[in-house]
Write an enzyme that holds these catalytic residues in place. Structure first.
Site, PDB file in Angstrom:
ATOM      1  N   LYS A 207       0.837  -1.210   0.000  1.00 48.33           N
ATOM      2  CA  LYS A 207       0.000   0.000   0.000  1.00 48.33           C
ATOM      3  C   LYS A 207       0.872   1.259   0.000  1.00 48.33           C
ATOM      4  CE  LYS A 207      -3.718  -2.343   2.488  1.00 48.33           C
ATOM      5  NZ  LYS A 207      -4.176  -2.717   3.830  1.00 48.33           N
ATOM      6  N   GLY A 304     -12.145  -4.576   6.436  1.00 44.52           N
ATOM      7  CA  GLY A 304     -13.473  -5.072   6.771  1.00 44.52           C
ATOM      8  C   GLY A 304     -14.416  -4.945   5.588  1.00 44.52           C
TER       9      GLY A 304
END
Ligand code: NAP
Ligand code: HSE
Length: 437
Positions: A207, A304
Protein backbone atom coordinates in the site's frame (compact mmCIF):
# COMPACT_ATOMS: atom_id res chain seq x y z
CA UNK A 1 -37.26 6.17 -21.83
CA UNK A 2 -35.28 3.84 -19.53
CA UNK A 3 -31.52 4.28 -19.32
CA UNK A 4 -29.34 1.24 -20.06
CA UNK A 5 -27.65 -0.11 -16.95
CA UNK A 6 -23.92 -0.30 -16.33
CA UNK A 7 -23.36 -4.07 -16.32
CA UNK A 8 -20.87 -5.57 -13.88
CA UNK A 9 -19.08 -8.89 -13.84
CA UNK A 10 -17.66 -9.85 -10.45
CA UNK A 11 -14.67 -12.13 -10.08
CA UNK A 12 -14.83 -13.06 -6.41
CA UNK A 13 -17.74 -12.92 -4.00
CA UNK A 14 -15.97 -13.34 -0.68
CA UNK A 15 -15.83 -10.89 2.17
CA UNK A 16 -15.50 -7.71 0.07
CA UNK A 17 -17.42 -8.93 -3.00
CA UNK A 18 -20.43 -9.80 -0.83
CA UNK A 19 -20.31 -6.34 0.73
CA UNK A 20 -20.31 -4.65 -2.69
CA UNK A 21 -23.16 -6.86 -3.92
CA UNK A 22 -25.13 -5.96 -0.76
CA UNK A 23 -24.75 -2.23 -1.38
CA UNK A 24 -25.67 -2.55 -5.05
CA UNK A 25 -28.80 -4.61 -4.32
CA UNK A 26 -29.95 -3.02 -1.03
CA UNK A 27 -29.23 0.58 -2.10
CA UNK A 28 -30.01 0.20 -5.83
CA UNK A 29 -32.00 3.46 -6.09
CA UNK A 30 -29.31 5.53 -4.32
CA UNK A 31 -26.55 4.03 -6.47
CA UNK A 32 -28.54 4.59 -9.71
CA UNK A 33 -29.16 8.23 -8.72
CA UNK A 34 -25.47 8.84 -8.02
CA UNK A 35 -24.30 6.88 -11.08
CA UNK A 36 -26.83 8.48 -13.40
CA UNK A 37 -27.99 5.02 -14.52
CA UNK A 38 -28.88 1.67 -12.95
CA UNK A 39 -25.97 -0.58 -12.00
CA UNK A 40 -26.60 -4.29 -12.59
CA UNK A 41 -24.67 -7.38 -11.47
CA UNK A 42 -24.74 -9.61 -14.53
CA UNK A 43 -22.36 -12.43 -13.64
CA UNK A 44 -20.32 -13.48 -10.60
CA UNK A 45 -17.44 -15.93 -10.81
CA UNK A 46 -16.46 -17.84 -7.66
CA UNK A 47 -14.46 -20.96 -6.85
CA UNK A 48 -17.07 -23.00 -5.05
CA UNK A 49 -20.76 -22.92 -6.04
CA UNK A 50 -21.84 -24.86 -2.97
CA UNK A 51 -20.52 -22.32 -0.43
CA UNK A 52 -23.27 -20.66 1.62
CA UNK A 53 -23.42 -16.93 0.73
CA UNK A 54 -24.82 -14.06 2.71
CA UNK A 55 -26.42 -12.47 -0.36
CA UNK A 56 -29.26 -13.28 -2.72
CA UNK A 57 -28.36 -12.84 -6.40
CA UNK A 58 -30.57 -13.30 -9.48
CA UNK A 59 -30.75 -16.92 -10.69
CA UNK A 60 -28.05 -17.90 -13.16
CA UNK A 61 -25.68 -15.14 -12.03
CA UNK A 62 -23.21 -17.35 -10.18
CA UNK A 63 -20.63 -19.39 -12.07
CA UNK A 64 -17.28 -21.06 -11.52
CA UNK A 65 -16.27 -20.15 -15.06
CA UNK A 66 -14.23 -16.92 -15.02
CA UNK A 67 -14.31 -16.97 -18.82
CA UNK A 68 -18.09 -16.46 -18.63
CA UNK A 69 -17.35 -12.98 -17.24
CA UNK A 70 -14.44 -12.24 -19.57
CA UNK A 71 -16.32 -13.31 -22.72
CA UNK A 72 -19.67 -11.67 -21.95
CA UNK A 73 -19.80 -8.63 -24.31
CA UNK A 74 -22.63 -7.08 -22.27
CA UNK A 75 -20.36 -6.66 -19.22
CA UNK A 76 -18.83 -3.17 -19.13
CA UNK A 77 -16.87 -3.31 -15.89
CA UNK A 78 -15.08 -6.27 -14.30
CA UNK A 79 -14.89 -6.06 -10.49
CA UNK A 80 -11.86 -8.13 -9.47
CA UNK A 81 -12.20 -9.18 -5.82
CA UNK A 82 -10.56 -12.58 -5.91
CA UNK A 83 -7.23 -11.37 -4.47
CA UNK A 84 -3.71 -12.76 -4.93
CA UNK A 85 -1.47 -12.68 -7.99
CA UNK A 86 -2.35 -15.80 -9.88
CA UNK A 87 -4.71 -16.07 -11.69
CA UNK A 88 -5.74 -12.46 -10.87
CA UNK A 89 -3.09 -11.00 -13.24
CA UNK A 90 -4.22 -13.10 -16.20
CA UNK A 91 -7.90 -12.45 -15.40
CA UNK A 92 -7.47 -8.66 -15.20
CA UNK A 93 -5.40 -8.53 -18.41
CA UNK A 94 -7.97 -10.70 -20.20
CA UNK A 95 -10.82 -8.45 -19.01
CA UNK A 96 -8.99 -5.39 -20.37
CA UNK A 97 -8.28 -7.17 -23.68
CA UNK A 98 -11.97 -8.08 -23.85
CA UNK A 99 -12.86 -4.36 -23.71
CA UNK A 100 -13.85 -4.06 -20.06
CA UNK A 101 -12.78 -1.47 -17.53
CA UNK A 102 -11.58 -2.90 -14.22
CA UNK A 103 -12.23 -2.06 -10.58
CA UNK A 104 -9.94 -3.85 -8.14
CA UNK A 105 -9.07 -3.83 -4.43
CA UNK A 106 -5.99 -5.96 -5.03
CA UNK A 107 -2.92 -4.07 -3.80
CA UNK A 108 -0.69 -7.14 -4.10
CA UNK A 109 -1.55 -7.36 -7.79
CA UNK A 110 -1.01 -3.65 -8.50
CA UNK A 111 2.23 -3.57 -6.54
CA UNK A 112 3.65 -6.55 -8.42
CA UNK A 113 2.11 -6.14 -11.89
CA UNK A 114 0.87 -2.54 -11.89
CA UNK A 115 3.21 -1.55 -14.74
CA UNK A 116 1.87 -4.21 -17.06
CA UNK A 117 -1.77 -3.73 -16.07
CA UNK A 118 -1.72 0.07 -16.40
CA UNK A 119 0.21 0.00 -19.67
CA UNK A 120 -2.22 -2.57 -21.10
CA UNK A 121 -5.19 -0.48 -20.01
CA UNK A 122 -3.64 2.65 -21.59
CA UNK A 123 -2.86 0.85 -24.84
CA UNK A 124 -6.43 -0.39 -25.07
CA UNK A 125 -8.05 2.87 -23.96
CA UNK A 126 -9.44 1.19 -20.85
CA UNK A 127 -9.49 2.28 -17.20
CA UNK A 128 -8.40 0.71 -13.92
CA UNK A 129 -9.77 2.08 -10.63
CA UNK A 130 -8.37 0.95 -7.27
CA UNK A 131 -9.56 3.17 -4.41
CA UNK A 132 -10.14 0.15 -2.14
CA UNK A 133 -6.57 -1.12 -2.59
CA UNK A 134 -5.21 1.27 0.08
CA UNK A 135 -6.70 1.97 3.51
CA UNK A 136 -10.10 0.32 2.93
CA UNK A 137 -12.87 2.88 3.29
CA UNK A 138 -10.62 5.98 3.48
CA UNK A 139 -10.65 7.81 0.11
CA UNK A 140 -6.87 8.19 0.10
CA UNK A 141 -6.22 7.35 -3.56
CA UNK A 142 -8.55 10.17 -4.63
CA UNK A 143 -7.01 12.48 -2.04
CA UNK A 144 -3.39 11.87 -3.07
CA UNK A 145 -4.05 11.43 -6.81
CA UNK A 146 -6.55 14.27 -7.27
CA UNK A 147 -7.40 16.48 -4.32
CA UNK A 148 -3.77 17.24 -3.42
CA UNK A 149 -2.63 17.63 -7.02
CA UNK A 150 -1.28 21.15 -6.38
CA UNK A 151 1.20 19.78 -3.83
CA UNK A 152 4.43 17.87 -3.75
CA UNK A 153 4.23 15.63 -0.70
CA UNK A 154 7.11 16.11 1.71
CA UNK A 155 6.12 13.42 4.16
CA UNK A 156 3.60 10.65 4.69
CA UNK A 157 3.12 8.74 7.96
CA UNK A 158 0.44 6.09 8.09
CA UNK A 159 -1.12 3.07 9.68
CA UNK A 160 -2.11 1.03 6.63
CA UNK A 161 -2.77 -2.48 7.89
CA UNK A 162 -6.00 -2.97 9.83
CA UNK A 163 -5.16 -6.52 10.91
CA UNK A 164 -1.86 -5.52 12.55
CA UNK A 165 -3.46 -2.51 14.20
CA UNK A 166 -6.32 -4.66 15.50
CA UNK A 167 -3.82 -7.20 16.93
CA UNK A 168 -1.71 -4.49 18.60
CA UNK A 169 -4.83 -2.91 20.08
CA UNK A 170 -6.09 -6.21 21.46
CA UNK A 171 -2.66 -7.03 22.92
CA UNK A 172 -2.32 -3.58 24.50
CA UNK A 173 -5.83 -2.83 25.74
CA UNK A 174 -7.22 -6.31 26.34
CA UNK A 175 -4.02 -8.24 27.11
CA UNK A 176 -4.96 -10.81 24.45
CA UNK A 177 -2.28 -13.12 23.15
CA UNK A 178 -0.95 -12.51 19.65
CA UNK A 179 -2.50 -15.77 18.37
CA UNK A 180 -5.97 -15.00 19.81
CA UNK A 181 -5.92 -11.47 18.39
CA UNK A 182 -4.87 -12.72 14.93
CA UNK A 183 -7.71 -15.27 14.96
CA UNK A 184 -10.10 -12.43 15.87
CA UNK A 185 -8.88 -10.34 12.90
CA UNK A 186 -9.43 -13.31 10.59
CA UNK A 187 -12.92 -14.00 11.96
CA UNK A 188 -13.85 -10.35 11.49
CA UNK A 189 -12.77 -10.39 7.81
CA UNK A 190 -9.84 -7.99 8.17
CA UNK A 191 -7.00 -10.37 7.28
CA UNK A 192 -5.70 -11.39 3.88
CA UNK A 193 -6.30 -14.97 2.70
CA UNK A 194 -2.65 -15.47 3.76
CA UNK A 195 -2.45 -13.48 7.03
CA UNK A 196 1.36 -13.65 6.98
CA UNK A 197 1.16 -10.74 4.49
CA UNK A 198 -0.58 -8.63 7.14
CA UNK A 199 1.63 -9.39 10.11
CA UNK A 200 5.01 -9.40 8.33
CA UNK A 201 4.50 -5.90 6.93
CA UNK A 202 4.11 -6.91 3.25
CA UNK A 203 0.51 -5.67 2.88
CA UNK A 204 1.36 -2.27 4.37
CA UNK A 205 4.49 -2.08 2.17
CA UNK A 206 2.43 -2.78 -0.96
CA UNK A 207 0.00 0.00 0.00
CA UNK A 208 2.83 2.39 0.83
CA UNK A 209 4.39 1.59 -2.55
CA UNK A 210 1.13 2.58 -4.28
CA UNK A 211 0.86 5.84 -2.32
CA UNK A 212 4.51 6.71 -3.02
CA UNK A 213 3.94 6.00 -6.69
CA UNK A 214 0.98 8.36 -6.72
CA UNK A 215 2.59 11.08 -4.64
CA UNK A 216 6.20 11.01 -5.81
CA UNK A 217 5.56 9.50 -9.27
CA UNK A 218 8.17 6.83 -8.77
CA UNK A 219 7.96 3.09 -8.39
CA UNK A 220 9.80 1.78 -5.34
CA UNK A 221 9.70 -2.03 -5.15
CA UNK A 222 9.05 -3.30 -1.62
CA UNK A 223 12.44 -5.04 -1.77
CA UNK A 224 14.12 -1.60 -1.99
CA UNK A 225 13.16 -0.46 1.51
CA UNK A 226 13.02 -1.73 5.08
CA UNK A 227 9.90 -3.83 5.73
CA UNK A 228 9.27 -5.59 9.03
CA UNK A 229 6.03 -6.50 10.74
CA UNK A 230 4.53 -7.14 14.14
CA UNK A 231 5.02 -10.90 13.94
CA UNK A 232 8.17 -10.81 16.06
CA UNK A 233 7.07 -8.13 18.46
CA UNK A 234 7.12 -9.14 22.12
CA UNK A 235 4.52 -8.23 24.74
CA UNK A 236 7.47 -7.10 26.92
CA UNK A 237 8.26 -4.27 24.47
CA UNK A 238 4.63 -3.22 24.23
CA UNK A 239 4.69 -2.93 28.03
CA UNK A 240 7.98 -1.00 28.28
CA UNK A 241 6.91 1.32 25.45
CA UNK A 242 3.72 2.07 27.39
CA UNK A 243 5.68 2.77 30.57
CA UNK A 244 7.89 5.19 28.62
CA UNK A 245 4.84 7.07 27.27
CA UNK A 246 4.69 5.51 23.80
CA UNK A 247 2.40 3.19 21.81
CA UNK A 248 3.79 0.73 19.28
CA UNK A 249 2.18 0.88 15.82
CA UNK A 250 3.07 -0.66 12.47
CA UNK A 251 4.10 2.60 10.85
CA UNK A 252 4.44 3.10 7.10
CA UNK A 253 6.42 6.19 6.37
CA UNK A 254 7.95 8.03 3.43
CA UNK A 255 9.62 11.41 3.39
CA UNK A 256 11.95 13.48 1.29
CA UNK A 257 15.38 13.87 2.89
CA UNK A 258 17.97 15.83 0.90
CA UNK A 259 16.23 15.05 -2.41
CA UNK A 260 16.07 11.33 -1.62
CA UNK A 261 13.22 9.26 -0.26
CA UNK A 262 13.46 7.69 3.18
CA UNK A 263 10.87 4.95 3.22
CA UNK A 264 10.04 2.09 5.58
CA UNK A 265 7.38 -0.08 7.17
CA UNK A 266 8.17 -1.24 10.71
CA UNK A 267 6.86 -1.44 14.27
CA UNK A 268 7.52 2.02 15.67
CA UNK A 269 7.13 3.70 19.05
CA UNK A 270 4.84 6.73 18.73
CA UNK A 271 4.39 9.21 21.58
CA UNK A 272 0.98 8.68 23.20
CA UNK A 273 -0.09 12.28 22.60
CA UNK A 274 0.34 11.98 18.79
CA UNK A 275 -2.82 11.34 16.74
CA UNK A 276 -1.47 8.14 15.14
CA UNK A 277 -0.99 6.60 18.61
CA UNK A 278 -4.74 6.91 19.23
CA UNK A 279 -5.76 4.91 16.14
CA UNK A 280 -7.12 1.60 17.37
CA UNK A 281 -8.63 -1.64 16.09
CA UNK A 282 -9.07 -2.03 12.32
CA UNK A 283 -8.83 1.72 11.80
CA UNK A 284 -6.17 3.17 9.51
CA UNK A 285 -4.87 6.74 9.45
CA UNK A 286 -2.71 8.74 7.09
CA UNK A 287 -0.92 11.99 7.84
CA UNK A 288 0.19 13.85 4.71
CA UNK A 289 2.42 16.89 4.58
CA UNK A 290 2.00 18.79 1.29
CA UNK A 291 4.26 21.70 0.39
CA UNK A 292 1.26 23.93 -0.33
CA UNK A 293 -1.47 22.78 2.02
CA UNK A 294 0.64 21.67 5.02
CA UNK A 295 -0.62 18.78 7.14
CA UNK A 296 -3.75 16.88 6.14
CA UNK A 297 -5.08 14.03 8.22
CA UNK A 298 -7.32 11.07 7.24
CA UNK A 299 -8.66 8.28 9.42
CA UNK A 300 -11.34 5.64 9.20
CA UNK A 301 -11.94 1.93 8.86
CA UNK A 302 -9.07 0.49 6.85
CA UNK A 303 -10.25 -3.10 6.65
CA UNK A 304 -13.47 -5.07 6.77
CA UNK A 305 -16.37 -5.87 4.51
CA UNK A 306 -18.48 -2.72 4.34
CA UNK A 307 -15.75 -0.03 4.56
CA UNK A 308 -13.90 -1.70 1.69
CA UNK A 309 -17.14 -2.21 -0.23
CA UNK A 310 -17.82 1.52 0.18
CA UNK A 311 -14.60 2.33 -1.72
CA UNK A 312 -15.20 -0.31 -4.43
CA UNK A 313 -18.73 1.00 -4.99
CA UNK A 314 -17.44 4.57 -5.30
CA UNK A 315 -15.13 3.37 -8.10
CA UNK A 316 -18.08 1.66 -9.82
CA UNK A 317 -20.08 4.90 -9.64
CA UNK A 318 -17.08 6.83 -11.01
CA UNK A 319 -16.92 4.35 -13.90
CA UNK A 320 -20.63 4.88 -14.64
CA UNK A 321 -20.23 8.66 -14.63
CA UNK A 322 -17.00 8.63 -16.64
CA UNK A 323 -14.99 10.34 -13.89
CA UNK A 324 -12.73 7.31 -13.37
CA UNK A 325 -11.85 7.30 -17.07
CA UNK A 326 -10.85 10.98 -17.01
CA UNK A 327 -8.78 10.58 -13.86
CA UNK A 328 -7.04 7.46 -15.11
CA UNK A 329 -5.92 9.20 -18.29
CA UNK A 330 -4.16 11.92 -16.31
CA UNK A 331 -2.75 9.91 -13.39
CA UNK A 332 1.02 10.16 -13.22
CA UNK A 333 1.44 6.45 -12.71
CA UNK A 334 3.79 3.76 -13.77
CA UNK A 335 6.40 5.15 -15.98
CA UNK A 336 6.67 8.81 -16.88
CA UNK A 337 8.31 10.61 -13.93
CA UNK A 338 12.09 10.13 -13.50
CA UNK A 339 12.91 7.83 -10.58
CA UNK A 340 13.60 9.36 -7.16
CA UNK A 341 16.64 7.95 -5.33
CA UNK A 342 15.97 6.02 -2.14
CA UNK A 343 18.14 6.38 0.97
CA UNK A 344 19.80 3.08 1.83
CA UNK A 345 18.75 1.56 5.10
CA UNK A 346 22.21 2.30 6.59
CA UNK A 347 21.76 6.02 5.75
CA UNK A 348 18.21 6.25 7.17
CA UNK A 349 17.89 8.41 10.24
CA UNK A 350 15.64 7.75 13.23
CA UNK A 351 15.50 7.67 16.99
CA UNK A 352 15.59 4.15 18.42
CA UNK A 353 14.40 2.09 21.38
CA UNK A 354 16.86 -0.62 22.42
CA UNK A 355 16.21 -3.44 24.84
CA UNK A 356 19.23 -5.46 25.86
CA UNK A 357 19.53 -8.31 28.35
CA UNK A 358 22.60 -7.60 30.43
CA UNK A 359 24.33 -9.22 33.36
CA UNK A 360 23.75 -7.24 36.54
CA UNK A 361 27.45 -6.59 37.31
CA UNK A 362 29.58 -3.52 37.96
CA UNK A 363 30.62 -1.53 34.87
CA UNK A 364 28.14 -3.19 32.44
CA UNK A 365 26.15 0.02 31.94
CA UNK A 366 29.41 1.93 31.39
CA UNK A 367 30.59 -0.61 28.77
CA UNK A 368 27.28 -0.42 26.87
CA UNK A 369 27.03 3.37 26.89
CA UNK A 370 30.72 3.63 25.96
CA UNK A 371 30.16 1.51 22.81
CA UNK A 372 27.11 3.55 21.82
CA UNK A 373 29.03 6.79 22.43
CA UNK A 374 31.99 5.60 20.35
CA UNK A 375 29.61 5.07 17.44
CA UNK A 376 28.31 8.61 17.80
CA UNK A 377 24.97 7.53 19.29
CA UNK A 378 23.61 9.96 21.83
CA UNK A 379 21.30 8.66 24.57
CA UNK A 380 17.99 10.31 25.46
CA UNK A 381 17.22 8.00 28.41
CA UNK A 382 18.39 4.77 30.02
CA UNK A 383 16.26 2.60 32.30
CA UNK A 384 17.38 -0.53 34.08
CA UNK A 385 14.42 -1.91 36.06
CA UNK A 386 15.59 -3.02 39.51
CA UNK A 387 14.09 -6.48 39.66
CA UNK A 388 15.52 -9.07 37.28
CA UNK A 389 13.05 -10.05 34.56
CA UNK A 390 14.78 -13.22 33.49
CA UNK A 391 17.52 -14.92 35.41
CA UNK A 392 18.28 -17.97 33.25
CA UNK A 393 20.28 -20.54 35.16
CA UNK A 394 23.36 -18.37 35.51
CA UNK A 395 24.64 -17.34 38.91
CA UNK A 396 24.59 -13.69 37.80
CA UNK A 397 21.14 -12.11 37.43
CA UNK A 398 20.26 -10.87 33.97
CA UNK A 399 18.26 -7.67 33.76
CA UNK A 400 16.69 -5.68 30.94
CA UNK A 401 18.35 -2.44 29.89
CA UNK A 402 16.07 -0.06 27.98
CA UNK A 403 17.76 2.72 26.04
CA UNK A 404 16.12 5.51 24.06
CA UNK A 405 18.53 7.13 21.62
CA UNK A 406 18.55 10.50 19.96
CA UNK A 407 18.58 10.51 16.15
CA UNK A 408 21.16 8.28 14.55
CA UNK A 409 21.57 6.31 11.35
CA UNK A 410 20.65 2.64 11.10
CA UNK A 411 24.24 2.09 9.92
CA UNK A 412 25.72 3.54 13.14
CA UNK A 413 23.32 1.50 15.22
CA UNK A 414 24.11 -1.75 13.40
CA UNK A 415 27.84 -1.16 13.91
CA UNK A 416 27.30 -0.46 17.62
CA UNK A 417 25.15 -3.58 17.93
CA UNK A 418 27.94 -5.70 16.46
CA UNK A 419 30.29 -4.40 19.18
CA UNK A 420 27.66 -4.91 21.89
CA UNK A 421 27.30 -8.53 20.80
CA UNK A 422 31.03 -9.02 21.55
CA UNK A 423 30.51 -8.10 25.23
CA UNK A 424 30.22 -11.26 27.34
CA UNK A 425 27.93 -9.39 29.71
CA UNK A 426 25.33 -8.60 27.00
CA UNK A 427 23.05 -11.54 26.22
CA UNK A 428 20.27 -11.99 23.67
CA UNK A 429 17.82 -10.57 22.82
CA UNK A 430 18.92 -7.25 21.35
CA UNK A 431 15.60 -5.64 20.47
CA UNK A 432 15.75 -2.52 18.34
CA UNK A 433 12.63 -0.56 17.33
CA UNK A 434 12.32 2.80 15.59
CA UNK A 435 10.86 5.79 17.45
CA UNK A 436 8.81 8.28 15.43
CA UNK A 437 9.73 12.00 15.48
P1 NAP B 1 -11.98 -13.51 0.15
O1 NAP B 1 -13.00 -13.38 1.21
O2 NAP B 1 -10.96 -14.60 0.28
O3 NAP B 1 -12.76 -13.71 -1.25
C1 NAP B 1 -12.13 -14.13 -2.42
C2 NAP B 1 -13.23 -14.47 -3.44
O4 NAP B 1 -12.60 -14.79 -4.67
C3 NAP B 1 -14.09 -15.69 -3.06
O5 NAP B 1 -15.42 -15.46 -3.42
C4 NAP B 1 -13.50 -16.83 -3.90
O6 NAP B 1 -14.47 -17.79 -4.25
C5 NAP B 1 -13.09 -16.05 -5.14
N1 NAP B 1 -11.99 -16.70 -5.86
C6 NAP B 1 -10.73 -16.93 -5.42
N2 NAP B 1 -10.02 -17.56 -6.38
C7 NAP B 1 -10.85 -17.72 -7.44
C8 NAP B 1 -10.71 -18.30 -8.72
N3 NAP B 1 -9.55 -18.85 -9.11
N4 NAP B 1 -11.78 -18.29 -9.55
C9 NAP B 1 -12.95 -17.73 -9.15
N5 NAP B 1 -13.15 -17.15 -7.96
C10 NAP B 1 -12.12 -17.15 -7.11
O7 NAP B 1 -11.16 -12.16 -0.04
P2 NAP B 1 -11.61 -10.66 0.39
O8 NAP B 1 -11.27 -10.45 1.82
O9 NAP B 1 -12.98 -10.42 -0.09
O10 NAP B 1 -10.54 -9.81 -0.44
C11 NAP B 1 -10.69 -9.62 -1.82
C12 NAP B 1 -9.67 -8.59 -2.30
O11 NAP B 1 -9.89 -7.35 -1.62
C13 NAP B 1 -8.21 -8.95 -2.02
O12 NAP B 1 -7.41 -8.48 -3.08
C14 NAP B 1 -7.88 -8.17 -0.75
O13 NAP B 1 -6.51 -7.86 -0.63
C15 NAP B 1 -8.69 -6.92 -1.01
N6 NAP B 1 -9.05 -6.15 0.19
C16 NAP B 1 -9.61 -6.78 1.24
C17 NAP B 1 -9.99 -6.04 2.35
C18 NAP B 1 -10.60 -6.68 3.57
O14 NAP B 1 -10.83 -5.99 4.56
N7 NAP B 1 -10.87 -7.98 3.55
C19 NAP B 1 -9.80 -4.66 2.35
C20 NAP B 1 -9.24 -4.04 1.23
C21 NAP B 1 -8.87 -4.80 0.15
P3 NAP B 1 -15.22 -18.68 -3.14
O15 NAP B 1 -16.13 -17.71 -2.43
O16 NAP B 1 -15.98 -19.70 -3.91
O17 NAP B 1 -14.14 -19.23 -2.27
N1 HSE C 1 -5.78 -7.24 5.22
C1 HSE C 1 -5.87 -5.85 5.01
C2 HSE C 1 -5.69 -5.12 6.32
C3 HSE C 1 -7.20 -5.51 4.41
O1 HSE C 1 -5.78 -5.76 7.38
O2 HSE C 1 -5.45 -3.92 6.33
C4 HSE C 1 -7.32 -4.08 4.00
O3 HSE C 1 -6.50 -3.82 2.90
Amino acid sequence: MSIAPLNLGFIGLGNVGTGVAKILTEQAARIARRAGRPVAIRKVAVRDMSKPRDIHLPAGCLTTDVQAVIRDPEIHVAVELMGGLKPAREVVLACLEAGKDVVTANKALLCEHGDEIFQTARRLGRTVAFEAAVAGGIPIIAAVGQSMAANQLQQLQAILNGTSNYILTEMLLRQQSYATALKGAQDLGYAEADPALDVNGTDAAQKLGLLVQLAWGTKIPTAAFHVSGIDRLEQTDIRYATELGYTIKLLASARTVQEKLQISVRPTLIRKDRPLAGIHGPFNAILLDGDVVGNVWFSGRGAGQMPTASAVTADIIDMAIGRAQLTFKRLDLWGETPPVAVLTEAESVSRYYLRLAVEDRPHVMADVTDILGRHGISLASVVQPESPEFEGNADVPVVPLIIMTHKTTAGQLAAADRDLAKLSTVRDPHVCLAVAD
